[in-house]
Enzyme design. Structure first.
Site, short mmCIF file in Angstrom:
data_model
loop_
_atom_site.label_atom_id
_atom_site.label_comp_id
_atom_site.label_asym_id
_atom_site.label_seq_id
_atom_site.Cartn_x
_atom_site.Cartn_y
_atom_site.Cartn_z
N PRO A 10 -18.19 -38.22 65.90
CA PRO A 10 -17.47 -39.28 65.20
C PRO A 10 -16.74 -38.83 63.95
O PRO A 10 -17.23 -38.00 63.19
CB PRO A 10 -18.58 -40.28 64.84
CG PRO A 10 -19.85 -39.51 64.93
CD PRO A 10 -19.63 -38.47 65.98
N ASN A 11 -15.57 -39.41 63.78
CA ASN A 11 -14.70 -39.26 62.61
C ASN A 11 -13.99 -37.91 62.52
O ASN A 11 -13.15 -37.71 61.65
CB ASN A 11 -15.49 -39.52 61.31
CG ASN A 11 -16.11 -40.90 61.28
OD1 ASN A 11 -15.40 -41.88 61.49
ND2 ASN A 11 -17.41 -40.99 61.08
N ARG A 18 -9.15 -36.90 56.35
CA ARG A 18 -10.48 -37.44 55.97
C ARG A 18 -11.09 -36.57 54.88
O ARG A 18 -11.36 -35.38 55.10
CB ARG A 18 -11.37 -37.40 57.21
CG ARG A 18 -12.81 -37.72 56.94
CD ARG A 18 -13.68 -37.30 58.11
NE ARG A 18 -15.05 -37.67 57.84
CZ ARG A 18 -16.10 -37.19 58.50
NH1 ARG A 18 -15.92 -36.30 59.47
NH2 ARG A 18 -17.31 -37.56 58.19
N TYR A 23 -13.56 -31.55 53.73
CA TYR A 23 -13.32 -30.99 55.06
C TYR A 23 -12.02 -30.20 55.18
O TYR A 23 -11.74 -29.63 56.24
CB TYR A 23 -13.34 -32.12 56.11
CG TYR A 23 -14.67 -32.85 56.16
CD1 TYR A 23 -15.82 -32.18 56.58
CD2 TYR A 23 -14.79 -34.18 55.77
CE1 TYR A 23 -17.05 -32.83 56.62
CE2 TYR A 23 -16.01 -34.84 55.81
CZ TYR A 23 -17.14 -34.16 56.23
OH TYR A 23 -18.36 -34.80 56.26
N ASN A 74 -20.15 -30.02 67.26
CA ASN A 74 -20.16 -30.63 65.93
C ASN A 74 -20.39 -32.11 66.16
O ASN A 74 -19.46 -32.85 66.50
CB ASN A 74 -18.84 -30.39 65.19
CG ASN A 74 -18.91 -30.95 63.76
OD1 ASN A 74 -19.84 -31.68 63.42
ND2 ASN A 74 -17.92 -30.63 62.95
N ALA A 77 -21.95 -37.12 62.05
CA ALA A 77 -23.11 -37.81 61.47
C ALA A 77 -24.24 -38.02 62.48
O ALA A 77 -25.40 -38.20 62.09
CB ALA A 77 -22.68 -39.14 60.87
N GLU A 98 -24.62 -25.20 67.15
CA GLU A 98 -24.28 -26.32 66.27
C GLU A 98 -23.32 -25.82 65.20
O GLU A 98 -23.55 -24.76 64.60
CB GLU A 98 -25.58 -26.82 65.62
CG GLU A 98 -25.38 -27.93 64.61
CD GLU A 98 -26.70 -28.35 63.96
OE1 GLU A 98 -27.76 -27.80 64.31
OE2 GLU A 98 -26.64 -29.23 63.08
N HIS A 100 -20.78 -27.07 61.77
CA HIS A 100 -20.30 -28.05 60.80
C HIS A 100 -19.27 -27.38 59.91
O HIS A 100 -19.47 -26.22 59.50
CB HIS A 100 -21.45 -28.58 59.93
CG HIS A 100 -22.52 -29.23 60.73
ND1 HIS A 100 -22.39 -30.50 61.24
CD2 HIS A 100 -23.71 -28.76 61.16
CE1 HIS A 100 -23.48 -30.80 61.95
NE2 HIS A 100 -24.29 -29.75 61.91
N ARG A 107 -25.22 -30.54 50.57
CA ARG A 107 -24.72 -31.90 50.38
C ARG A 107 -25.89 -32.88 50.20
O ARG A 107 -26.97 -32.47 49.80
CB ARG A 107 -23.80 -32.28 51.55
CG ARG A 107 -22.58 -31.35 51.65
CD ARG A 107 -21.64 -31.75 52.76
NE ARG A 107 -21.08 -33.09 52.54
CZ ARG A 107 -20.43 -33.79 53.46
NH1 ARG A 107 -20.26 -33.25 54.68
NH2 ARG A 107 -19.96 -34.99 53.20
C1 DQA Z 1 -19.97 -32.64 59.56
C2 DQA Z 1 -21.11 -32.89 58.56
C3 DQA Z 1 -21.76 -34.25 58.81
O1 DQA Z 1 -22.78 -34.47 57.86
C4 DQA Z 1 -20.73 -35.36 58.70
O2 DQA Z 1 -21.32 -36.60 59.01
C5 DQA Z 1 -19.53 -35.10 59.54
C6 DQA Z 1 -18.96 -33.76 59.56
C7 DQA Z 1 -19.22 -31.33 59.24
O3 DQA Z 1 -18.51 -30.84 60.13
O4 DQA Z 1 -19.30 -30.83 58.11
O5 DQA Z 1 -18.98 -36.01 60.14
O6 DQA Z 1 -20.53 -32.51 60.86
#
Ligand code: DQA
Length: 152
Positions: A10-11, A18, A23, A74, A77, A98, A100, A107
């Site tokens: 998501p997102n 964003r 990011y 990735n 959240a 995994e 990120h 964080r």
């Molecule tokens: C994320 C880190 C997560 O905590 C966050 O909710 C994201 C992006 C990252 O790529 O840094 O959506 O996965």
């Protein structure tokens, strides 16, 4: 099988606009191009997917079985909340790396915990989009596809 699934949660479709202070300005299309180029350099192919929906991500993990040699994930959240994604990974028995963009450990405390990490081969975070290329390389090594053949 020399195909990898690069799966984004998501997102992440909003990357580039964003929270650029967290990011960066790299878009998801840029990330896809980076992944394609890294995979090509390693003699592999990728399928690149993004969804804002937990069930769609779970379906994609299920569908990866028999189609892909491994997954770069990735989960956004959902990393910090989804037992269902964790179970999906355990259920398909495919290697998952995994990734990120941000360093989740530097964080908010709620981002330090990952339901993905216990069922992943490893975790790469904090290197921005470059982390995806590192993850592809790590997965290729795990699959014995790097020169030398057996590193993991
Ligand atoms: C994320 C880190 C997560 O905590 C966050 O909710 C994201 C992006 C990252 O790529 O840094 O959506 O996965």
């Amino acid at each position: 099988m020399s195909s990898l699934l690069i799966l984004n949660g998501p997102n992440l479709n909003l990357l580039g606009t964003r929270q650029p202070e967290v990011y960066g300005r790299t878009t998801l299309d840029d990330v896809q191009r980076l992944c394609e180029s890294e995979a090509t350099a390693l003699g592999m192919t990728i399928v690149f997917q993004q969804s804002n929906h937990e069930g769609v991500l779970i379906d994609a993990i299920h569908a990866a079985r028999g189609m892909h040699a491994g997954i770069v994930l990735n989960a956004g959240a959902y990393t910090h909340s989804s037992i269902a994604l964790m179970d999906a990974i355990s259920s398909v028995a495919l290697p998952v790396v995994e990734v990120h963009l941000s360093n989740i450990h530097a964080r908010e405390p709620f981002r330090h915990a990952s339901f993905i990490a216990p069922v992943a081969v490893g975790q790469i975070c904090g290197f921005g989009a470059a982390g995806y290329a590192l993850a592809i390389r790590a997965l290729a090594g795990h699959l014995g596809r790097l020169s030398g053949g057996t590193d993991s």
